[in-house]
Each structure stands twice: as C-alpha cells, then as structure tokens.
Design a protein around this motif. Structure first.
Motif, short mmCIF file in Angstrom:
data_model
loop_
_atom_site.label_atom_id
_atom_site.label_comp_id
_atom_site.label_asym_id
_atom_site.label_seq_id
_atom_site.Cartn_x
_atom_site.Cartn_y
_atom_site.Cartn_z
N ILE A 1 0.94 -1.21 -0.10
CA ILE A 1 -0.09 0.01 0.02
C ILE A 1 0.91 1.17 0.09
CG2 ILE A 1 -1.71 1.30 1.10
CD1 ILE A 1 -2.63 -1.58 2.65
N VAL A 2 0.79 2.10 -1.15
CA VAL A 2 1.61 3.31 -1.30
C VAL A 2 0.84 4.53 -0.66
CG1 VAL A 2 3.11 4.78 -2.92
CG2 VAL A 2 2.79 2.21 -2.97
N PHE A 3 1.32 5.12 0.39
CA PHE A 3 0.62 6.20 1.05
C PHE A 3 1.27 7.52 0.47
CE2 PHE A 3 -1.76 7.23 5.29
CZ PHE A 3 -1.71 8.26 5.05
N CYS A 4 0.27 8.46 -0.30
CA CYS A 4 0.96 9.56 -0.79
C CYS A 4 -0.08 10.51 -0.60
CB CYS A 4 1.54 9.58 -2.13
SG CYS A 4 0.14 9.22 -3.24
N CYS B 1 5.30 7.58 0.56
CA CYS B 1 5.84 8.45 -0.54
C CYS B 1 6.90 9.73 -0.14
CB CYS B 1 4.86 8.80 -1.36
SG CYS B 1 5.32 10.28 -2.87
N GLY B 2 8.13 9.50 -0.37
CA GLY B 2 9.03 10.64 -0.07
C GLY B 2 8.64 11.87 -0.71
N PHE B 3 8.26 12.04 -1.90
CA PHE B 3 7.77 13.46 -2.43
C PHE B 3 6.72 14.09 -1.47
CE2 PHE B 3 9.08 12.51 -7.21
CZ PHE B 3 10.30 12.91 -6.82
N SER B 4 5.71 13.24 -1.08
CA SER B 4 4.81 13.64 -0.15
C SER B 4 5.38 14.29 1.21
CB SER B 4 3.62 12.79 -0.11
OG SER B 4 3.16 12.54 -1.23
N LEU B 5 6.29 13.36 1.56
CA LEU B 5 6.80 13.73 3.10
C LEU B 5 7.67 14.99 2.83
CD1 LEU B 5 8.21 10.34 3.89
CD2 LEU B 5 6.04 11.40 5.09
N ASN B 6 8.36 15.29 1.57
CA ASN B 6 8.96 16.41 1.71
C ASN B 6 8.15 17.53 1.29
OD1 ASN B 6 11.32 14.95 1.98
ND2 ASN B 6 11.80 14.77 -0.08
N LYS B 7 7.04 17.38 0.34
CA LYS B 7 6.25 18.49 -0.18
C LYS B 7 5.40 19.09 1.18
CE LYS B 7 2.58 19.86 -2.98
NZ LYS B 7 1.85 19.63 -4.11
N PHE B 8 5.11 18.22 2.13
CA PHE B 8 4.17 18.48 3.32
C PHE B 8 4.88 18.80 4.50
CE2 PHE B 8 1.26 16.78 -0.02
CZ PHE B 8 0.48 17.87 -0.10
N LYS B 9 6.28 18.54 4.40
CA LYS B 9 7.08 18.94 5.45
C LYS B 9 6.78 18.00 6.50
CE LYS B 9 8.00 23.71 4.29
NZ LYS B 9 7.17 24.02 3.12
N VAL B 10 6.93 16.56 6.54
CA VAL B 10 6.70 15.75 7.56
C VAL B 10 8.24 15.01 7.89
CG1 VAL B 10 5.88 13.29 8.04
CG2 VAL B 10 4.55 15.07 6.65
N ASP B 11 8.29 15.05 9.13
CA ASP B 11 9.57 14.67 9.61
C ASP B 11 9.56 13.10 9.61
OD1 ASP B 11 11.87 14.08 11.13
OD2 ASP B 11 11.14 15.11 13.10
N ARG B 12 10.64 12.86 8.44
CA ARG B 12 11.02 11.52 8.33
C ARG B 12 11.20 10.70 9.46
NH1 ARG B 12 12.52 10.02 2.55
NH2 ARG B 12 12.07 11.76 1.19
N SER B 13 11.81 11.09 10.55
CA SER B 13 12.26 10.39 11.56
C SER B 13 10.82 10.00 12.50
CB SER B 13 13.19 11.36 12.52
OG SER B 13 12.53 12.42 13.22
N LYS B 14 9.87 10.68 12.30
CA LYS B 14 8.79 10.06 13.05
C LYS B 14 7.87 9.32 12.04
CE LYS B 14 8.50 14.39 15.49
NZ LYS B 14 7.59 15.64 16.13
N THR C 1 9.78 3.86 3.45
CA THR C 1 9.82 5.11 2.60
C THR C 1 10.76 5.12 1.28
OG1 THR C 1 9.82 6.32 4.64
CG2 THR C 1 10.49 7.59 2.58
N VAL C 2 9.98 5.32 0.16
CA VAL C 2 10.58 5.62 -1.14
C VAL C 2 10.40 6.91 -1.72
CG1 VAL C 2 9.87 2.98 -1.75
CG2 VAL C 2 8.37 5.11 -2.51
N GLU C 3 11.51 7.33 -2.53
CA GLU C 3 11.53 8.71 -2.93
C GLU C 3 10.37 9.25 -3.78
OE1 GLU C 3 13.25 11.39 -1.79
OE2 GLU C 3 13.92 9.60 -0.38
N ASN C 4 9.78 8.35 -4.62
CA ASN C 4 8.60 8.55 -5.35
C ASN C 4 7.81 7.58 -5.29
OD1 ASN C 4 7.02 9.19 -7.68
ND2 ASN C 4 8.68 9.95 -8.80
N GLY C 5 6.65 7.70 -4.80
CA GLY C 5 5.57 6.70 -4.45
C GLY C 5 4.87 6.25 -5.74
N ILE C 6 4.72 7.31 -6.73
CA ILE C 6 3.87 7.09 -7.90
C ILE C 6 4.85 6.10 -8.75
CG2 ILE C 6 2.85 7.92 -10.11
CD1 ILE C 6 1.51 8.79 -7.62
N LEU C 7 6.15 6.46 -8.87
CA LEU C 7 7.08 5.54 -9.57
C LEU C 7 6.96 4.11 -9.03
CD1 LEU C 7 9.26 5.11 -11.63
CD2 LEU C 7 10.80 6.12 -10.29
#
Length: 138
Positions: A64-67, A97-110, A117-123
C-alpha cells in the motif's frame, strides 16, 4: 495376468495424488494500492484481509503506497499503531511517498518503524505494476 493388471492399477492409483497436487499449484498473486488518507488505508487493509481468506494458497503480498496531502497522518501514532498492529505478521506492507513527505514537511524520523519510505511513491507503484502486481484503484 490378473496380478499384473492389479499391480498396474495399484501403481496408477498411487501416482494420482501427485498428479492432483501438480495441477492445483497456481502462482502467487501480488497486489498494490495507492492511498491518500488513513480511512482509505483501513479500507484497503480490509480488502487485503478478505483476499487472503479467499485465496490462502496463492496470496503473495499487498503493498500500500501512501501519498498526498494527508501523508502527515502516517506520523500520528493514534492512527497508525492500530493499523500497524493489525498488519503485523501479514504479507501487507505500507510504503510512504518521499515526495509527499518532503512537500508537506513531514519529519521522516517520525515515520513509524515498519513503514518503508521510497523517494517517489507514484514511480514505485508503476514499478510494482510492471512486475505484475494487480492494482486496487480507489
């Protein structure tokens, strides 16, 4: 003559279970879904569980890819802990999705352990489709 016929018949009957087993083997079926909020995540998990019950012998895995803009929900322990406990020891994986995490400023450590985590969920989703995964579209 009768003994020879009986031996041939007995040998054929002994081989029958091997032939039946060979005919019933089917390849595993893998699934994927792209979700954009925790409510959809719960629905997809319920679907995955039903598929596991319906096809116990050839269910592979479910990714399940969450973005999207609700990606912040992935760090909410109150939302995610029950979900992660539910899928623990099942062949169901959640991928952020790493793009979504970055775009919406979600702290990856949380992001909880157990969520890849993948850099591009759509890809990532497209790569799964190329590998033969069946896609559940919401």
């Amino acid at each position: 003559m009768k003994i020879k016929t009986l031996l041939i018949l007995a040998g054929a009957l002994l081989m029958l279970p091997f032939q039946i087993k060979a005919q019933n083997t089917a390849p595993n079926v893998n699934y994927s879904a792209l979700v954009k909020n925790s409510n959809s995540l719960t629905g997809v998990i319920e679907t995955a569980e039903e598929l596991m019950i319906a096809n116990p012998n050839n269910f592979g895995e479910f990714q399940i890819v969450f973005c999207g803009k609700s990606i912040h929900q992935i760090t909410d322990r109150q939302i995610m802990n029950p979900i992660l406990n539910r899928i623990d020891s099942k062949p169901i994986k959640i991928v952020a999705c790493g793009f979504s995490l970055n775009k919406f400023k979600v702290d990856r450590s949380k992001v909880p352990q157990g969520i890849q985590t993948v850099e591009n969920g759509i890809l990532h989703q497209l790569q799964l489709l190329k590998k033969g995964y069946l896609n559940l579209d919401l």
